[in-house]
Write a protein that holds these residues in place. Structure first.
Motif, mmCIF file in Angstrom:
data_model
loop_
_atom_site.group_PDB
_atom_site.id
_atom_site.type_symbol
_atom_site.label_atom_id
_atom_site.label_comp_id
_atom_site.label_asym_id
_atom_site.label_seq_id
_atom_site.Cartn_x
_atom_site.Cartn_y
_atom_site.Cartn_z
ATOM 1 N N LEU A 135 0.800 -1.222 0.000
ATOM 2 C CA LEU A 135 0.000 0.000 0.000
ATOM 3 C C LEU A 135 0.837 1.279 0.000
ATOM 4 C CD1 LEU A 135 -2.755 -1.020 2.573
ATOM 5 C CD2 LEU A 135 -2.884 -1.085 0.074
ATOM 6 N N MET A 136 2.057 1.202 0.547
ATOM 7 C CA MET A 136 2.904 2.391 0.688
ATOM 8 C C MET A 136 4.334 2.033 0.309
ATOM 9 S SD MET A 136 1.402 3.427 4.437
ATOM 10 C CE MET A 136 1.414 1.716 4.966
ATOM 11 N N PRO A 137 4.634 1.933 -0.970
ATOM 12 C CA PRO A 137 5.978 1.518 -1.394
ATOM 13 C C PRO A 137 7.054 2.432 -0.804
ATOM 14 C CG PRO A 137 4.493 1.730 -3.278
ATOM 15 C CD PRO A 137 3.774 2.267 -2.098
ATOM 16 N N LYS A 179 -4.299 6.128 0.495
ATOM 17 C CA LYS A 179 -5.560 5.740 1.152
ATOM 18 C C LYS A 179 -5.308 4.755 2.286
ATOM 19 C CE LYS A 179 -8.106 7.999 -1.859
ATOM 20 N NZ LYS A 179 -7.772 9.386 -1.825
ATOM 21 N N VAL A 180 -4.475 5.183 3.230
ATOM 22 C CA VAL A 180 -4.149 4.389 4.401
ATOM 23 C C VAL A 180 -4.431 5.209 5.650
ATOM 24 C CG1 VAL A 180 -2.400 2.974 3.233
ATOM 25 C CG2 VAL A 180 -1.724 5.124 4.332
ATOM 26 N N SER A 181 -4.382 4.568 6.807
ATOM 27 C CA SER A 181 -4.597 5.290 8.060
ATOM 28 C C SER A 181 -3.359 6.130 8.390
ATOM 29 C CB SER A 181 -4.863 4.303 9.199
ATOM 30 O OG SER A 181 -3.681 3.593 9.510
ATOM 31 N N LYS A 182 -3.555 7.111 9.236
ATOM 32 C CA LYS A 182 -2.454 7.976 9.653
ATOM 33 C C LYS A 182 -1.403 7.159 10.417
ATOM 34 C CE LYS A 182 -2.045 12.708 10.582
ATOM 35 N NZ LYS A 182 -2.803 13.917 10.679
ATOM 36 N N GLN A 183 -1.862 6.234 11.248
ATOM 37 C CA GLN A 183 -0.941 5.394 12.013
ATOM 38 C C GLN A 183 -0.068 4.551 11.075
ATOM 39 O OE1 GLN A 183 -2.845 2.457 14.493
ATOM 40 N NE2 GLN A 183 -0.943 1.854 15.467
ATOM 41 N N ALA A 184 -0.674 3.922 10.086
ATOM 42 C CA ALA A 184 0.091 3.110 9.130
ATOM 43 C C ALA A 184 1.069 3.983 8.358
ATOM 44 C CB ALA A 184 -0.847 2.380 8.175
ATOM 45 N N ALA A 185 0.643 5.163 7.963
ATOM 46 C CA ALA A 185 1.513 6.078 7.210
ATOM 47 C C ALA A 185 2.720 6.503 8.044
ATOM 48 C CB ALA A 185 0.719 7.298 6.754
#
Length: 182
Positions: free
Chosen positions: A136-138, A155-161
């Motif tokens: 999702l976030m290369p 299009k991911v959560s702030k925590q995941a980012a």
């Protein structure tokens, strides 16, 4: 209690696996459509793979989706699917995590030890989370972005980012452009 362990893979190995997966379906961009991938691409890639949307009461407690490697089926809470389809970052990560299990759980064994004794690189949950984050976030594409840009574009959560950005920056700061293991 026995805990599942799988073939050891470094973070670098998982990143290469994600890149190869995205190359097969010709998606080397930033945004990854997990719902389309499960419904269309997985079935094209593996004609024995199947998925099923189920009511939450048909899944184990606190489970939103799971991949069963023995029967090669992914069961997904229908509400989770709908939220992921509509761009909810947390639920998109859940589905990407299950895709990670599909691609990493090829040699499952069980150890008679607590989860604390399993090295991260052999832990199926660590591998699936690492796979999902990279899918999702290369890391090579987000390392110079802000958390808000990652949330918006991936299009991911702030925590995941935040976690993914921290790992991407740590990777490029310590090793330059080279990827790091675990």
């Amino acid at each position: 209690m026995s805990q599942p362990i799988i073939k050891g893979r470094s973070r670098d190995d998982i990143i290469r696996l994600v890149k190869a997966t995205k190359k097969i379906i010709e998606n080397e961009g930033l945004y990854f459509d997990v719902c389309h991938f499960i419904e269309v691409e997985m079935v094209k890639y593996d004609n024995t793979f199947s998925y099923e949307y189920v009511c939450s009461d048909e899944l184990p407690e606190y489970t939103y989706a799971y991949y069963d490697p023995i029967n090669n089926i992914m069961k997904i809470d229908e509400e989770v699917y709908l939220k992921a389809y509509n761009g909810d970052g947390r639920h998109r990560f859940t589905l990407a995590h299950e895709i990670g299990h599909y691609f990493t759980c090829d040699e499952i064994t069980y150890a008679r030890s607590s989860r604390d004794n399993i090295p991260a690189y052999c832990d199926p949950e660590w591998q699936a989370n690492t796979f999902a984050a990279e899918l999702l976030m290369p890391s090579d594409k987000i390392k110079n972005m802000s958390v808000d840009e990652i949330v918006s574009k991936c299009k991911v959560s702030k925590q995941a980012a935040k976690i993914a950005l921290e790992k991407a920056k740590k990777s490029s700061a310590y090793y330059g452009t080279q990827l790091y293991a675990c």
